[in-house]
Design an enzyme around this catalytic site. Structure first.
Site, short mmCIF file in Angstrom:
data_model
loop_
_atom_site.label_atom_id
_atom_site.label_comp_id
_atom_site.label_asym_id
_atom_site.label_seq_id
_atom_site.Cartn_x
_atom_site.Cartn_y
_atom_site.Cartn_z
N SER A 86 -5.82 26.46 -18.73
CA SER A 86 -4.86 27.20 -19.17
C SER A 86 -3.96 27.87 -18.22
O SER A 86 -3.28 27.35 -17.50
CB SER A 86 -5.42 28.02 -20.33
OG SER A 86 -4.23 28.56 -21.02
N HIS A 191 -2.76 27.50 -28.09
CA HIS A 191 -2.84 26.25 -27.83
C HIS A 191 -2.80 25.24 -29.34
O HIS A 191 -4.12 24.34 -29.19
CB HIS A 191 -4.05 25.69 -26.84
CG HIS A 191 -3.86 26.45 -25.50
ND1 HIS A 191 -3.06 26.13 -24.53
CD2 HIS A 191 -4.59 27.55 -24.76
CE1 HIS A 191 -3.04 26.55 -23.43
NE2 HIS A 191 -3.99 27.51 -23.62
#
Length: 794
Positions: A86, A191
């Site tokens: 990430s 996400h």
């Protein structure tokens, strides 16, 4: 082969980077400048608990990861492949040479801002189930709005969705044998499909950034495959709303021959996952090929399909759930407030100064200037801030309680994160008002001010600008507050371009309103880094000509930058008459680093004035303005530019000033003039108006004006006449139909020019002219004008 892995959000901890900051002071100095405060203090001490808030977590962790990477590169050869979880992917791309440290930090800061705005979502780590089993569980419990967000290992999946749905999922997981779940402390469904609005805004921001192809292969979270050389921005934008395919990424590293992985991060987050996948891969190798079954890895709805990989085997090493990340609570956006539109136009985003855009955190070198008495309203400023732009609340003419309510509301509005400013208007008739407003702004930690109508630098201006100023580890002076100074004369601009006078700094230190450290930093900085050259415009005007003023002031800025030895150059903007793309393009051709609009924003749904005024403005042409006396500086003969069509204000106000210049008192006026004054202007008998005027000056603490009026009949006449200006301004904002002929509407020719430009388009009705749409039209149009004209000249 070896790979370097960079941890993401959740790995942060107080004290991180303790042994690294002293080794790389140049990195620290850049980070302090970009973030506007000490990154060392944030990471080592976290005095106000922000380290676990997404907006601050992400840039802080990026900096520490970057320092650790720099230290490693100084001691050993670099890796063969790179990957990051990430946020960590940005450090992987930095190590691969896709951008420099500062550019990456600016990207991460914007990412943290956008993700920190997410509200109403939740995330839950599910341990003990494979991704397809988690998907089946979501289907069984009816959680259709929950997505798989992080595919970390064969038996660890993070899901994301609305908070109410997560309660259902938690109950279902706890009822499943062999499974457990851990809620993650986030305010958003990161996400997942619920981040698509943030994804679009981030994509627009990334369009302004130049990326280089990776020099070392970087495995992308979105695809589990190496980044292509020409789509770094595209994958980074998609990453916000797509699942992190970490399990697939680690398997790709192994498939490419990686046998050694080194983790960078304050906590050991990724190494256990790596060990798990290594063990899993070894088990796969021992399984006969004929007995292998292949299945696609499930993904969240709307995410790109992935290349099928082997069916996950039970992990031989316990999976580790990422630590929680915290996001501060936000005030919910009212449901009737539409999301600002975003226009993707890289050419428009490149106009003006890139340094200005970076320093102010804006997607365009564009500001919306303030308008008197809250016409540039909270709604207007908030709408621009949520669209990646900035406006300044019109504090001029308002009492402190009203301004404080506005500042408080802006501070609580989600999606702004400090991207708003307030007007500081110089008031010759009420000197203490400046200090009181600055006290309020500092108390509420307002970071951005537009200073207008100043003829010189005042203590209040210096106090605001340099509160919180400091020097970085390498001695570079840094100011944490921005001041855009509107000036229509080069000699006034020169005062703001210079550092504060030493005697003024000594005075402020002696008074205790600046610390010695703040004054020391101020001595090496200009009072205003950004000067806005004010051509003929709405409201107070000197009738300046931008064609002459902008290049002259820009040349002055270059000379003074060199004279004072500033590390960063002084920037010059332009305002006044900017109502068409051609006008904005001309400002940039003249050398403006940024532009500031005014009149065009008053005819928008967000402007704090009446529909009656907006109807009037939408009907103006370029010739429909006039000059009238300024009510606040009536005796001095200062002028404002106002709408002429549809109102008699300009004619009546000019007649009042003529009467003031040619008569010594109200008693000198003939009967016909007195009748006109009471009937058409004051709308009440003189005695009644005088009583109301006396009450106003007593209530505002300026009774000395009444004492002077008792001694000077001409001053009494001026106070009575000035009451007309106050009433006509208020009547216009309130849309009083009985006072339509007296509406005082500050406006320049830009409004008429804009009306002509949008005639026959979707923006012809003023109710469609949302302020960010006006900005997009002017900036994208200016870029197109410049491209077409330059091509024609070539």
């Amino acid at each position: 082969m070896k790979a370097w892995l960079f941890a993401g959000q959740g790995a942060q901890r107080v004290g991180m980077g303790k042994r690294l900051f002293d080794r790389f002071p140049e990195y620290e100095a850049v980070a302090d400048r970009v973030l506007g405060e000490s990154v060392r203090a944030l990471c080592l001490d976290d005095p106000d608990g922000r380290l676990n808030r997404t907006r601050w977590t992400q840039p802080a962790l990026y900096v520490v990861n970057a320092l650790a990477c720099a230290a490693a590169l100084a001691e050993e050869p670099g890796p063969d492949l790179l990957a990051g979880h990430s946020l960590g992917e940005y450090n992987a791309l930095l190590a691969a040479g896709c951008f420099d440290f500062e550019t990456g930090l600016r990207i991460v800061r914007r990412r943290g801002e956008l993700m920190g705005e997410a509200d109403g979502g939740a995330m839950l780590a599910v341990v003990g189930l494979a991704p397809d089993a988690v998907r089946a569980l979501l289907d069984r419990c009816g959680a259709e709005d929950v997505d798989l967000a992080n595919l970390n290992t064969a038996t660890q999946v993070v899901v994301a969705g609305p908070a109410r749905s997560m309660d259902v999922v938690r109950t279902a997981v706890r009822a499943t044998p062999g499974a457990r779940c851990v809620p993650l402390a986030t305010s958003g469904a990161f996400h997942s499909r619920h981040m698509r609005a943030a994804q679009q805004r981030f994509a627009a921001f990334l369009d302004t950034v130049e990326f280089h192809p990776p020099r070392i292969p970087v495995i992308a979270n979105v695809t589990g495959r190496p980044y292509p050389p020409d789509d770094v921005a595209g994958l980074l934008a998609r990453q916000i709303a797509a699942p992190v395919r970490w399990h697939e990424s680690l398997r790709e590293l192994i498939r490419r021959g990686v046998t050694e992985a080194r983790e960078f991060g304050p906590r050991p987050m990724l190494r256990p996952m790596w060990d798990s996948v290594v063990a899993e891969s070894a088990a796969d190798t021992e399984t006969p090929a004929t007995g292998a079954t292949r299945h696609p890895v499930p993904v969240a709805p709307g995410a790109p399909a992935a290349t099928p990989g082997p069916s996950p085997a039970p992990a031989r090493v316990p999976a580790v759930v990422p630590g929680p990340s915290a996001v501060g609570a936000a005030v919910p956006v009212p449901p009737d407030v539409p999301e600002p539109e975003t226009v993707r136009d890289p050419a428009a985003a490149r106009l003006g100064s890139a340094e200005f855009r970076h320093d102010h955190g804006l997607r365009y070198a564009y500001l919306a200037g303030s308008m008197f008495r809250g016409v540039s309203s909270v709604a207007l400023v908030a709408r621009l801030g949520r669209a990646g732009l900035r406006g300044y609340f019109g504090a001029g003419g308002l009492d402190l309680d009203t301004v404080e309510k506005a500042v408080t509301e802006l501070a609580r509005t989600p999606g702004l994160d400090g991207r708003y400013g307030v007007n500081l208007l110089h008031d010759l008739t009420h000197p203490g008002a400046e200090d009181a407003l600055v006290d309020l702004l500092l108390r509420h930690d307002v970071r951005h001010v537009e200073a207008a109508a100043f003829t010189t630098v005042t203590p209040a201006v210096v106090r605001f600008r340099f509160s919180g100023a400091h020097r970085t580890a390498d001695g570079t002076p840094v100011a944490v507050r921005t001041l855009v100074a509107k000036c229509s004369r080069p000699e006034v601009a020169a005062h703001f371009m210079a550092p504060p006078a030493p005697r003024l700094l000594h005075r402020l230190v002696a008074e205790g309103t600046l610390t010695p450290a703040e004054a020391d930093a101020a001595a090496g900085l200009p009072v205003a880094q950004d000067i806005c050259v004010e051509g003929d415009s709405a409201g107070h005007t000197d009738g300046g000509v931008s064609l002459a003023l902008v290049p002259t002031t820009a040349a002055l800025a270059e000379r003074l930058t060199a004279r004072y030895g500033y590390a960063r150059r002084l920037r010059v903007g332009a305002c006044g008459g900017l109502g068409t793309p051609e006008a904005v393009a001309a400002a940039f051709v003249l050398g403006a680093d940024f532009v500031v609009t005014g009149s065009v924003n008053q005819c928008s749904p967000q402007a704090g004035t009446s529909d009656a005024v907006k109807d009037l403005l939408a009907a103006l042409d370029v010739q429909d303005t006039a000059y009238a006396p300024a009510g606040d500086l009536f005796e001095l003969g200062s002028r404002v530019q106002v709408a002429r069509k549809g109102t008699l204000f300009a004619a009546r106000a000019n007649k009042l000033h003529h009467l003031y210049r040619t008569h010594g008192s109200l008693d000198d006026l003939d009967e016909t003039t007195l009748t006109w004054l009471e009937r058409d202007c004051l709308r009440a008998p003189l005695d009644q108006v005088w009583k109301q005027t006396c009450a106003y000056y007593r209530d505002t603490g300026r009774a000395r004006e009444l004492d002077r009026a008792e001694r000077d009949p001409r001053h009494r006449m001026a106070l009575v006449f000035k009451s007309y200006f106050a009433r006509t301004n208020r009547a216009a904002q309130e849309g009083d139909p009985t006072e339509r002929a007296n509406y005082q509407v500050h406006c320049g020719p830009a409004a008429g020019a804009f009306n002509r430009h949008v005639r026959g388009t979707a923006l012809e009705p003023w109710r469609e002219r949302h302020v960010e749409r006006i900005a997009d039209l002017l900036m994208t149009g200016a870029a197109r004008v410049l491209k077409d004209r330059l091509a024609a000249y070539a």
